[in-house]
Design a protein around this motif. Structure first.
Motif, PDB file in Angstrom:
ATOM      1  N   VAL A  49      41.764  -9.420 -26.453  1.00  0.00           N
ATOM      2  CA  VAL A  49      41.664 -10.073 -27.268  1.00  0.00           C
ATOM      3  C   VAL A  49      40.133  -9.356 -28.315  1.00  0.00           C
ATOM      4  N   GLY A  50      38.956  -8.774 -27.553  1.00  0.00           N
ATOM      5  CA  GLY A  50      38.049  -8.616 -28.012  1.00  0.00           C
ATOM      6  C   GLY A  50      36.770  -9.434 -26.724  1.00  0.00           C
ATOM      7  N   SER A  51      37.135  -9.969 -26.022  1.00  0.00           N
ATOM      8  CA  SER A  51      35.677 -10.469 -24.867  1.00  0.00           C
ATOM      9  C   SER A  51      35.843  -9.185 -24.297  1.00  0.00           C
ATOM     10  N   SER A  52      34.799  -9.632 -23.251  1.00  0.00           N
ATOM     11  CA  SER A  52      34.131  -8.193 -22.529  1.00  0.00           C
ATOM     12  C   SER A  52      33.410  -9.232 -21.518  1.00  0.00           C
ATOM     13  N   GLU A  74      38.583  -0.890 -27.861  1.00  0.00           N
ATOM     14  CA  GLU A  74      38.810   0.845 -27.257  1.00  0.00           C
ATOM     15  C   GLU A  74      41.016   0.734 -28.111  1.00  0.00           C
ATOM     16  N   PRO A  75      41.377   1.539 -28.452  1.00  0.00           N
ATOM     17  CA  PRO A  75      42.867   2.078 -29.100  1.00  0.00           C
ATOM     18  C   PRO A  75      44.000   1.780 -27.393  1.00  0.00           C
ATOM     19  N   GLY A  76      44.430   0.510 -27.403  1.00  0.00           N
ATOM     20  CA  GLY A  76      45.429   0.145 -26.754  1.00  0.00           C
ATOM     21  C   GLY A  76      45.559  -0.688 -25.238  1.00  0.00           C
ATOM     22  N   VAL A  77      43.627  -0.951 -25.363  1.00  0.00           N
ATOM     23  CA  VAL A  77      43.754  -2.071 -24.636  1.00  0.00           C
ATOM     24  C   VAL A  77      43.878  -3.443 -24.842  1.00  0.00           C
ATOM     25  N   ARG A  78      44.642  -3.740 -25.860  1.00  0.00           N
ATOM     26  CA  ARG A  78      45.081  -5.452 -26.546  1.00  0.00           C
ATOM     27  C   ARG A  78      46.432  -5.893 -25.425  1.00  0.00           C
ATOM     28  N   VAL A 126      40.369  -6.247 -20.769  1.00  0.00           N
ATOM     29  CA  VAL A 126      39.261  -6.894 -20.897  1.00  0.00           C
ATOM     30  C   VAL A 126      38.093  -5.624 -20.594  1.00  0.00           C
ATOM     31  N   GLY A 127      36.911  -5.942 -20.959  1.00  0.00           N
ATOM     32  CA  GLY A 127      35.932  -4.648 -20.595  1.00  0.00           C
ATOM     33  C   GLY A 127      34.775  -5.406 -19.811  1.00  0.00           C
ATOM     34  N   GLY A 128      33.674  -4.407 -19.022  1.00  0.00           N
ATOM     35  CA  GLY A 128      32.911  -4.883 -18.625  1.00  0.00           C
ATOM     36  C   GLY A 128      32.330  -4.593 -17.982  1.00  0.00           C
ATOM     37  N   ASP A 138      44.358  -9.699 -10.250  1.00  0.00           N
ATOM     38  CA  ASP A 138      43.738  -9.146 -11.635  1.00  0.00           C
ATOM     39  C   ASP A 138      44.430  -7.791 -11.128  1.00  0.00           C
ATOM     40  N   GLY A 139      45.501  -7.826 -12.430  1.00  0.00           N
ATOM     41  CA  GLY A 139      46.137  -6.533 -12.553  1.00  0.00           C
ATOM     42  C   GLY A 139      45.681  -5.563 -14.218  1.00  0.00           C
ATOM     43  N   GLY A 140      45.157  -6.582 -14.284  1.00  0.00           N
ATOM     44  CA  GLY A 140      44.801  -5.802 -16.217  1.00  0.00           C
ATOM     45  C   GLY A 140      44.421  -4.489 -16.644  1.00  0.00           C
TER      46      GLY A 140
END
Length: 306
Positions: free
Chosen positions: A178-181, A152-156, A140-142, A106-108
């Protein structure tokens, strides 16, 4: 049934234009419940143990991996064992000996170049040990320490950057933003299905969706149809487990035997897994039932044409 490799199951899902579900294992009850659902539905799936789960078990990966592996071997349907969200090099080194066929580095959250460098190092060590390797690009947030949200901008994940990332790191699969969290307890996530389609068209490796507990059923079906081959699910199981425990304890304040409430919790996890398998793996049950090797490293790279 002998443990199968994650690469086998993901490659098979990608080849048939479907998805394979990967469920988080935290306790023995999780593994038993997930395996029971796999047997009822005759659907191959993946057990995944996160670095956070390893930390929960005192930082020792072998006991929980051995327990999950034993449950998988006794099941009458193919199950793979995957180490998820790894950031520690020491855990990468332990993965193969602990019985995993794959890991996700996980280097996201990192800047692009640092993500490439760290992922490449982990990939080299893991593949030298015969492991299939998943990575993440985009964010991928959360997570508890998440600095940014899923919209948020730039995360996709950018398709061109993703192609470059895969070429530079040599990973076998890519988790995309792609929008999941992560950690959503309601199914209200909004996914960018056209972005999934563009990523699928641009990449030669299978795509992975993290944070799938928060995705509505119809959207999850659409994501698989658009190109997601591995679907990660964790929080939905914990919601089911915790809700069952609360209900049982509330019904009998004198209850002290954990077997009573854990049995109900296990049943609720099984029901939740069955529901999610019907979404992710509809029409694909048993399609890899004859697989049995534990071999591993690069079988996921065949997922590019869908």
């Amino acid at each position: 049934m002998t443990l199968v490799s994650t690469g086998e199951l993901v490659a098979a899902a990608a080849a048939r234009g479907g998805g394979v579900a990967a469920f988080n294992v935290i306790t023995l009850e999780h593994a038993e419940a997930i395996a029971h659902a796999a047997e009822i539905s005759q659907t191959p799936l993946i057990f995944q143990i996160s670095q956070n789960a390893v930390s929960f078990h005192g930082g020792k990966v072998v006991p929980i991996a051995a327990a999950a592996g034993a449950v998988a071997r006794l099941a009458d349907v193919p199950i793979a064992l995957h180490l998820d969200h790894v950031t520690e090099d020491g855990l990468v080194a332990e993965a193969a000996e602990a019985g995993f066929s794959s890991l996700m580095y996980d280097g996201g959250p990192l800047p692009y170049r640092e993500n490439v460098e760290r992922t490449s190092r982990a990939r080299s060590a893991a593949q030298a040990a015969g492991l299939w390797v998943e990575a993440e690009l985009g964010y991928v947030g959360g997570k508890p320490d998440a600095p940014r949200g899923a919209h948020e901008p730039g995360v996709r994940t950018d398709p061109d950057e993703a192609r470059r990332f895969v070429d530079e790191t040599g990973v076998d699969a890519l988790a995309v933003a792609v929008g999941s969290s992560h950690a959503m307890t309601s199914r209200s996530a909004v996914l960018d299905i056209p972005l999934i389609e563009r990523l699928r068209a641009r990449l030669s490796v299978p795509l992975v969706l993290h944070g799938s507990s928060g995705v509505p059923a119809e959207t999850l079906r659409a994501a698989v149809a658009a190109g997601i081959s591995k679907v990660n699910i964790g929080t939905a199981l914990n919601v089911a487990m915790t809700g069952a425990v609360r209900r049982v304890l509330a019904g009998d304040p004198r209850l002290v035997d954990p077997r009573t409430y854990l049995a109900k919790a296990r049943d609720e996890i099984t029901a939740t897994v069955l529901d999610l398998l019907s979404v992710v793996s509809a029409g694909t049950a048993g399609s890899t039932g004859s697989t049995g090797s534990t071999g591993s490293g690069n079988s996921g790279n065949s997922g590019g044409s869908r």
